[in-house]
Design an enzyme around this catalytic site. Structure first.
Site, short mmCIF file in Angstrom:
data_model
loop_
_atom_site.label_atom_id
_atom_site.label_comp_id
_atom_site.label_asym_id
_atom_site.label_seq_id
_atom_site.Cartn_x
_atom_site.Cartn_y
_atom_site.Cartn_z
N HIS A 7 0.94 -1.43 0.11
CA HIS A 7 -0.29 -0.13 0.14
C HIS A 7 0.92 1.33 0.18
CE1 HIS A 7 -3.67 2.17 0.91
NE2 HIS A 7 -2.73 3.49 1.52
N CYS A 8 0.28 1.96 -1.20
CA CYS A 8 1.60 3.67 -1.01
C CYS A 8 0.96 4.55 -0.79
CB CYS A 8 2.04 3.12 -3.21
SG CYS A 8 3.04 4.47 -3.11
#
Length: 377
Positions: free
Chosen positions: A222-223
């Site tokens: 998850h960026c």
């Protein structure tokens, strides 16, 4: 004579009355015999268009979304859970480009103009690639209960149960759920290849993201900078975004350092003195060059890390958890094969349905607060 007049007038009155009332009687009988349409036997799209009051009893499908994604333009655009960080990333790209176009001075007027045009173009490409990653579905697997309720599925009698042989309990000390397999007495915090939140089997290399609250195919990470998950459908776009951003930082920082070199060559006798003089006379350009240098080093390190992961056939999640440590990877095709697969592999179609179509409003359920942000009807 009065009796004759009455007898002559009566038949005429009867015929006129019959002719005038017969059509009305037929219409009345037709109205009484008209059967209302049974919408339970029609498709959802046809049933929703039968009554004019359906809009009050229906809602857009995106309003029922159980995850934490944010929807805009009435469900036309879907972003991840970290929308604020996405705007911060856009600002971090846009601000140095604007300052560079305002501040940069080349050796000549034409050179200055060309360099500013190239720098602005690279900045626009970086912003476009960033939003392409953010707006693309990373490969979300819809929850089985939601999918069965609002979409056309073959299993109409599906119940969100655990896999066969598994039972769910809660730990007395922590209160967290754990799972027990009756066949061999194994206990585990998670059922292998099964998502307890989405109540569905997980494909290999997928994972449930705790931030976006969705299962994602070939989950990488998850960026927060893109505001969404990086998965099977947007990983290549993510690498392209990193590459374009590195190129833009390299070009802008190189142009500013070249200006420093020219200033040092013309005025200062040492590099240290040139740095001091340049920072004093041009603080905006000095700060911008320092910021771009730091950003360039960070992005090159991040891009190099992901390029190495591609070469060894792993995702960030698998690398951090050591999933394949000491094990053979059935999907690994070697360094060149992995890169060839990444570049040639077509983006699979999204598993999400049309989020703008109307569905029956569920009286017992309320849409989650995080499902929408701005989706005016």
């Amino acid at each position: 004579m009065a009796d004759d007049a009455d007898e002559a007038a009566t038949p005429l009155r009867t015929e006129e009355t019959d002719e005038a009332t017969t059509p009305l009687r037929e219409n009345t009988e037709a109205d009484e015999q008209r059967v209302p349409l049974d919408t339970s036997l029609t498709s959802p799209s046809l049933a929703l268009s039968v009554s004019s009051d359906d809009n009050e009893a229906t809602e857009r499908l995106w309003r029922t979304w159980p995850g934490r994604n944010r929807f805009y333009l009435n469900g036309r655009l879907m972003l991840g859970a970290d929308v604020f960080q996405l705007h911060v990333s856009s600002f971090m790209i846009l601000l140095p480009v604007v300052l560079f176009c305002w501040r940069y001075e080349g050796p000549s007027h034409n050179t200055t103009l060309y360099v500013k045009i190239v720098g602005f173009t690279l900045g626009v490409i970086c912003l476009a690639s960033l939003w392409k990653v953010a707006l693309r579905d990373p490969g979300i697997l819809p929850r089985r209960s939601w999918e069965n309720k609002y979409t056309d599925t073959e299993d109409e009698h599906y119940e969100p149960l655990l896999p066969e042989g598994w039972r769910r309990f809660h730990d007395d000390e922590t209160g967290l759920p754990y799972y027990f397999r009756e066949s061999d007495g194994e206990t585990a915090w998670e059922i292998p290849q099964w998502c307890a939140t989405c109540c569905r089997p997980r494909p290999p290399r997928s994972k449930h993201c705790a931030v976006c609250d969705n299962c994602v195919c070939r989950f990488d990470h998850h960026c927060p900078w893109t505001g969404t998950c990086i998965g099977q459908r947007n990983y290549l776009s993510f690498l392209a975004f990193l590459a374009w951003t590195c190129l833009a930082c390299l070009f802008l920082d190189g142009a500013l350092l070249h200006e420093l070199y020219r200033a040092d060559k013309a005025e200062a006798s040492t590099v240290q003195q040139a740095l001091v003089d340049w920072a004093t006379a041009k603080p905006v350009a000095a700060g911008l060059a320092l910021y771009l240098s730091f950003l360039l080093v960070s992005l090159i390190a991040l891009l190099g890390y992901h390029l190495r992961l591609v070469s060894i056939g792993e995702t960030t999640n698998e690398r951090v958890k050591g999933v394949w440590k000491g094990k053979a990877k059935p999907h690994d095709r070697g360094c060149c094969g992995n890169y060839a697969l990444l570049l040639r592999e077509a983006v699979p179609p999204s598993r999400l349905p049309n989020m703008r179509r109307r569905v029956r409003r569920q009286a017992s359920s309320t849409p989650p607060d995080d499902a929408s942000d701005d989706g005016g009807e």
